[in-house]
Design a protein around this motif. Structure first.
Motif, PDB file in Angstrom:
ATOM      1  N   ALA A 183       0.836  -1.196   0.000  1.00 28.46           N
ATOM      2  CA  ALA A 183       0.000   0.000   0.000  1.00 28.46           C
ATOM      3  C   ALA A 183       0.875   1.251   0.000  1.00 28.46           C
ATOM      4  O   ALA A 183       1.875   1.327   0.721  1.00 28.46           O
ATOM      5  CB  ALA A 183      -0.917  -0.008   1.221  1.00 28.46           C
ATOM      6  N   LYS A 184       0.491   2.229  -0.802  1.00 27.83           N
ATOM      7  CA  LYS A 184       1.251   3.469  -0.928  1.00 27.83           C
ATOM      8  C   LYS A 184       0.445   4.640  -0.375  1.00 27.83           C
ATOM      9  O   LYS A 184      -0.783   4.648  -0.404  1.00 27.83           O
ATOM     10  CB  LYS A 184       1.599   3.739  -2.398  1.00 27.83           C
ATOM     11  N   CYS A 185       1.179   5.632   0.090  1.00 30.65           N
ATOM     12  CA  CYS A 185       0.556   6.852   0.605  1.00 30.65           C
ATOM     13  C   CYS A 185      -0.161   7.572  -0.538  1.00 30.65           C
ATOM     14  O   CYS A 185       0.356   7.675  -1.652  1.00 30.65           O
ATOM     15  CB  CYS A 185       1.612   7.750   1.238  1.00 30.65           C
ATOM     16  N   GLN A 186      -1.358   8.091  -0.258  1.00 30.45           N
ATOM     17  CA  GLN A 186      -2.151   8.760  -1.287  1.00 30.45           C
ATOM     18  C   GLN A 186      -1.925  10.268  -1.319  1.00 30.45           C
ATOM     19  O   GLN A 186      -2.516  10.948  -2.146  1.00 30.45           O
ATOM     20  CB  GLN A 186      -3.644   8.470  -1.061  1.00 30.45           C
ATOM     21  N   LEU A 187      -1.096  10.794  -0.429  1.00 27.17           N
ATOM     22  CA  LEU A 187      -0.868  12.238  -0.381  1.00 27.17           C
ATOM     23  C   LEU A 187       0.590  12.621  -0.612  1.00 27.17           C
ATOM     24  O   LEU A 187       0.929  13.801  -0.522  1.00 27.17           O
ATOM     25  CB  LEU A 187      -1.344  12.804   0.967  1.00 27.17           C
ATOM     26  N   SER A 191       7.907  10.584  -5.875  1.00 30.38           N
ATOM     27  CA  SER A 191       7.669   9.568  -6.894  1.00 30.38           C
ATOM     28  C   SER A 191       8.789   8.525  -6.815  1.00 30.38           C
ATOM     29  O   SER A 191       9.960   8.866  -7.053  1.00 30.38           O
ATOM     30  CB  SER A 191       7.626  10.199  -8.282  1.00 30.38           C
ATOM     31  N   PRO A 192       8.534   7.281  -6.451  1.00 31.92           N
ATOM     32  CA  PRO A 192       7.197   6.769  -6.110  1.00 31.92           C
ATOM     33  C   PRO A 192       6.791   7.176  -4.685  1.00 31.92           C
ATOM     34  O   PRO A 192       7.651   7.543  -3.877  1.00 31.92           O
ATOM     35  CB  PRO A 192       7.376   5.255  -6.221  1.00 31.92           C
ATOM     36  N   PRO A 193       5.487   7.082  -4.345  1.00 33.84           N
ATOM     37  CA  PRO A 193       5.056   7.459  -2.985  1.00 33.84           C
ATOM     38  C   PRO A 193       5.617   6.512  -1.939  1.00 33.84           C
ATOM     39  O   PRO A 193       5.982   5.366  -2.229  1.00 33.84           O
ATOM     40  CB  PRO A 193       3.524   7.349  -3.074  1.00 33.84           C
ATOM     41  N   GLN A 202     -12.274   7.119   8.817  1.00 34.51           N
ATOM     42  CA  GLN A 202     -13.269   8.154   8.515  1.00 34.51           C
ATOM     43  C   GLN A 202     -12.959   8.845   7.186  1.00 34.51           C
ATOM     44  O   GLN A 202     -13.849   9.054   6.366  1.00 34.51           O
ATOM     45  CB  GLN A 202     -13.333   9.199   9.644  1.00 34.51           C
ATOM     46  N   CYS A 203     -11.695   9.205   6.973  1.00 34.35           N
ATOM     47  CA  CYS A 203     -11.311   9.889   5.729  1.00 34.35           C
ATOM     48  C   CYS A 203     -11.176   8.917   4.566  1.00 34.35           C
ATOM     49  O   CYS A 203     -11.252   9.339   3.406  1.00 34.35           O
ATOM     50  CB  CYS A 203      -9.988  10.630   5.919  1.00 34.35           C
ATOM     51  N   GLU A 204     -10.932   7.598   4.875  1.00 34.64           N
ATOM     52  CA  GLU A 204     -10.688   6.582   3.851  1.00 34.64           C
ATOM     53  C   GLU A 204      -9.495   6.964   2.981  1.00 34.64           C
ATOM     54  O   GLU A 204      -9.544   6.900   1.754  1.00 34.64           O
ATOM     55  CB  GLU A 204     -11.936   6.347   2.998  1.00 34.64           C
ATOM     56  N   VAL A 205      -8.421   7.405   3.646  1.00 27.50           N
ATOM     57  CA  VAL A 205      -7.203   7.824   2.948  1.00 27.50           C
ATOM     58  C   VAL A 205      -6.027   7.120   3.608  1.00 27.50           C
ATOM     59  O   VAL A 205      -5.966   6.999   4.836  1.00 27.50           O
ATOM     60  CB  VAL A 205      -7.023   9.359   3.007  1.00 27.50           C
ATOM     61  N   LEU A 206      -5.071   6.659   2.776  1.00 22.51           N
ATOM     62  CA  LEU A 206      -3.844   6.044   3.262  1.00 22.51           C
ATOM     63  C   LEU A 206      -2.772   7.109   3.458  1.00 22.51           C
ATOM     64  O   LEU A 206      -2.574   7.970   2.583  1.00 22.51           O
ATOM     65  CB  LEU A 206      -3.352   4.992   2.266  1.00 22.51           C
ATOM     66  N   TYR A 207      -2.080   7.095   4.603  1.00 24.15           N
ATOM     67  CA  TYR A 207      -1.047   8.077   4.926  1.00 24.15           C
ATOM     68  C   TYR A 207       0.253   7.345   5.233  1.00 24.15           C
ATOM     69  O   TYR A 207       0.248   6.298   5.904  1.00 24.15           O
ATOM     70  CB  TYR A 207      -1.421   8.910   6.157  1.00 24.15           C
TER      71      TYR A 207
END
Length: 741
Positions: A183-187, A191-193, A202-207
């Protein structure tokens, strides 16, 4: 599934899980922490806990000499070996079925929150040993069902190791580690993350760690967000698609018997419900028990588990559908709540508007009453002022006359003055000096009933408390009702403050000649368009509402007049595919050298109609055909060759009428570029006539035609024509309109 793989004591994934007699699992290190040690002098059990048979020898053995007071009993075999066998646990609780369960009575709690078996008084006659004088035994209470069990001489090793659960936990950890690495960070701006470290549920975001500190700090509105490890994906080892039952180290090691370390499990004891080895059957306590082959019981229990899972799967499917239903219910409740709020606001606004209008009416009445009283008083003031001025002037004149000393002169005017004074006195009759109106207003507003009604204003449960009645009269929205060509559009609504439910509406229309009404629409919409009516006709329309109680009354009748003349274009949906339309579907030509048919968008069944076609291009002397046709006319040959069309085809010198491929009435005179062909369809007289450049071409082409007809044209690529509609019938051929029946 992760919750199934967590220990109920520490809350982490299982480490060396063991199976308690109640079938629950705990970590082996956690079992050591929750086991409770009790001196032998306090190990007297309630009678119901005693086994029906004799107590085990280990439970009756005396403590070894030299044991120190307060020494702790060891919990597993390694500890027991170091301290001597006499210091091992020596008491085991037995139920009537020898399950190892102890009774549970709410009592004390250990520091980790696990309930402990309560103390039981010693039976009469038993020697009271001093506290801590004898060796101690250990008991273990399940943290989930709170059942207690004492450890035997083997300690915690007496509980079977759950190797299957241990293998599943190992695969799960491998899969989660692989997913976390993938899994890679979405924010990340890099490059690459960077690999993701957490997932905000709650946010459904990977950090990643850096982005989580920068973009999702654990404070403010993010303080209550739950951060979880990155989710496993199906391709990860140990996930849904990997593993195959093997760990990272290759094939799994076969489990060995807890009693005989060198023997593998080969049979299953049905009585004890546990796998056993061959040596257990020969020497151990399972020798007289009912045993079966391990593989057969494995398959049997797998089948039972699969069958049980089918039922759970069905319930899970029902639960998912129920959740969807609940979510839809949430949305419906939200929408209905907004609708009801808007309806309530509209109803209250209507009440306020009605009260405002009534207030204006009442104020108008008060104003009129006030103006009337003021007018009467001012008129009385003016009248009284005039009379007073006249009387005062007469009095002053009379006093001056009395002052004169000329008797003869006085007598000459005295009689007249006396009469004038008497008349002036008579003018001040009784009531003349009283006001004609009162300052009080005889207007009393009784607002108490209305205030009581407002205070009692509340919702009613129409379905439960009030019987449903038929809907009220719908209100036609005349500003939205209109006509176009031979179609009419009607709109309506229900009156405000109407509490009776409406399930649908019925729209009725007459035949355009004052005949009987017929239903043209039944449904829930409040806007309806009816096509295909007669031109130059007057229609009457009305609507009524219905519900489960019946049909409500009709609305007022609205009168709609269709157009006198028809406006239409060529119809691209019904034209042959070789036809090319342009100029907003008013100009037609063709891509083929063969004749192709195109129809108009209007249909005629009544009245007199006239339209013209202007020849824009005419090359190589083709034979275009003009006329009328049914909607199902053949479109890949000249108009008039089948029985669905009536046409005139024309070249540059002459013309013919054609129907059913029959040519009649050859007439001199043709068309060229710039020519105009007129078509007159008189459905009152049921005939069809053609014109070229304003002159009638031959006699009436066809007679006794009845039905529904559409304007039609056939042409090839050598001809281009433009349609002109909405034309009045030329005066030379215009027929008087027939009166309606």
């Amino acid at each position: 599934m992760e919750e199934e793989l967590k220990c109920p004591v520490c809350g982490s994934l299982f480490r060396e899980p063991i199976i308690l007699p109640c079938s629950h699992n705990v970590c082996l290190p956690c079992a050591r922490t929750i086991a409770v040690q009790t001196p032998e002098s306090e190990q007297h059990l309630p009678p119901l806990l005693h086994s029906r048979g004799p107590a085990p020898p280990a439970a009756a053995a005396a403590a070894a000499p030299g044991a120190t007071a307060g020494s702790a009993a060891c919990l597993d075999s390694e500890c027991a070996a170091g301290a001597g066998g006499d210091h091992a646990d020596k008491l085991s609780l037995h139920s009537e079925t020898d399950s190892g369960y102890g009774s549970y009575t709410p009592s004390l709690k250990s520091p980790n929150g696990v309930r402990v078996l309560p103390l039981v008084p010693a039976p009469p006659g038993a020697a009271a040993a001093p506290r801590g004088a004898g060796p101690a035994s250990s008991s273990l209470t399940c943290p989930q069902c709170h059942r207690s069990a004492s450890l035997d001489q083997r300690g915690l090793r007496g509980f079977q190791r759950n190797r299957l659960l241990e293998a599943i936990v190992q695969r799960y950890q491998q899969g989660r580690a692989a997913a976390a690495a993938a899994a890679k960070c979405q924010l990340c701006d890099r490059s690459p993350p960077e690999p993701a470290a957490v997932l905000c549920e709650q946010c459904e975001v990977l950090y990643c760690a850096a982005c989580q500190l920068r973009c999702h700090p654990a404070r403010g509105p993010f303080a209550k967000h739950r951060l979880a490890p990155p989710p496993a994906h199906p391709g990860a080892p140990g996930g849904d698609g990997g593993g195959g039952g093997k760990g990272a180290g290759g094939a799994r090691k076969l489990p060995t018997c807890a009693e005989h370390d060198l023997e593998n499990y080969s049979m299953y004891c049905v009585s004890c419900r546990s796998p056993v080895c061959y040596q257990c059957l020969e020497e151990g306590k399972h020798s007289k028990h009912d045993v079966k082959a391990l593989g057969a019981m494995w398959k049997q229990h797998k089948a039972q588990l699969s069958q049980a899972l089918n039922g759970v799967s069905d319930k899970a499917k029902e639960a998912k559908e129920f959740l969807v239903q609940l979510k839809n219910l949430l949305q419906q409740i939200q929408e209905n709540g907004l609708d009801y709020e808007a309806c309530l606001v509209a109803q209250c606004d209507a009440l306020v508007d009605a009260l405002t209008r009534q207030k204006a009416k009442l104020l108008t009445k008060v104003t009129k009453e006030r103006e009337h009283k003021l007018k009467v008083v001012w008129d009385q003031i003016n009248h009284c002022t005039l009379k007073l001025r006249q009387s005062t002037g007469l009095m002053e004149y009379c006093l001056e006359v009395i002052k004169e000393n000329d008797p003869s002169g006085f007598l000459q005017i005295s009689d007249a003055l006396i009469k004038r004074v008497q008349v002036s006195q008579e003018q001040w009759v009784k009531g003349a000096l009283e006001p004609k109106v009162s300052a009080e207003f005889d207007l009393t507003l009784d607002s108490e009933p209305l205030l009581q009604s407002i205070h009692q204003l509340d919702f009613i449960q129409m379905k439960c408390r009030v019987p449903v009645s038929v809907p009220p009269v719908p209100l036609l929205q005349l500003e939205k009702c209109c006509t176009r060509n031979n179609s009419v559009t009607l709109a309506w609504r229900m009156p405000p403050l109407s509490h009776n439910p409406v399930e649908g509406y019925i729209l009725e229309l007459d035949d355009g000649d004052g005949g009987q009404f017929r239903e043209v629409y039944v449904g829930k919409e409040t806007l309806c368009t009816i096509d295909g009516l007669h031109f130059n006709s007057t229609y009457n329309a009305r609507v009524k509402a219905f519900n489960s109680s019946g049909v409500g009354p009709y609305s007022k009748t609205v009168i709609l007049q269709t157009s006198d003349v028809a406006w239409f274009t060529f119809d691209p949906s019904s034209a042959h595919r070789d036809i090319v339309l342009s100029n907003d579907n008013q100009t037609a030509t063709c891509n083929s050298y063969d004749d192709r048919v195109v129809l108009g968008t209007a249909a005629f069944s009544k009245g007199v109609h006239y339209w013209e076609l202007h020849v824009d291009r005419y090359d190589n002397h083709p034979d275009p055909a003009f006329g009328i046709a049914r909607i199902n006319v053949v479109k890949d040959m000249m108009l008039g060759k089948d029985d669905k069309a009536w046409a005139m085809y024309v070249d540059n010198n002459r013309s013919w009428f054609m129907h059913c491929n029959s040519h009649t009435n050859r007439t001199e005179g043709g068309v060229s570029k710039g020519a105009t062909v007129g078509v007159l369809l008189d459905l009152n007289k049921h005939n069809l006539t053609f014109y070229i450049n304003g002159q009638q071409q031959g006699p009436a082409a066809f007679e006794n035609i009845e039905g529904v007809f559409m304007p039609a044209l056939s042409l090839n690529r050598n001809v281009q024509v433009t349609l002109h509609t909405g034309l009045e019938v030329p005066q030379s051929v215009k027929q008087p309109k027939l009166p309606n029946n």
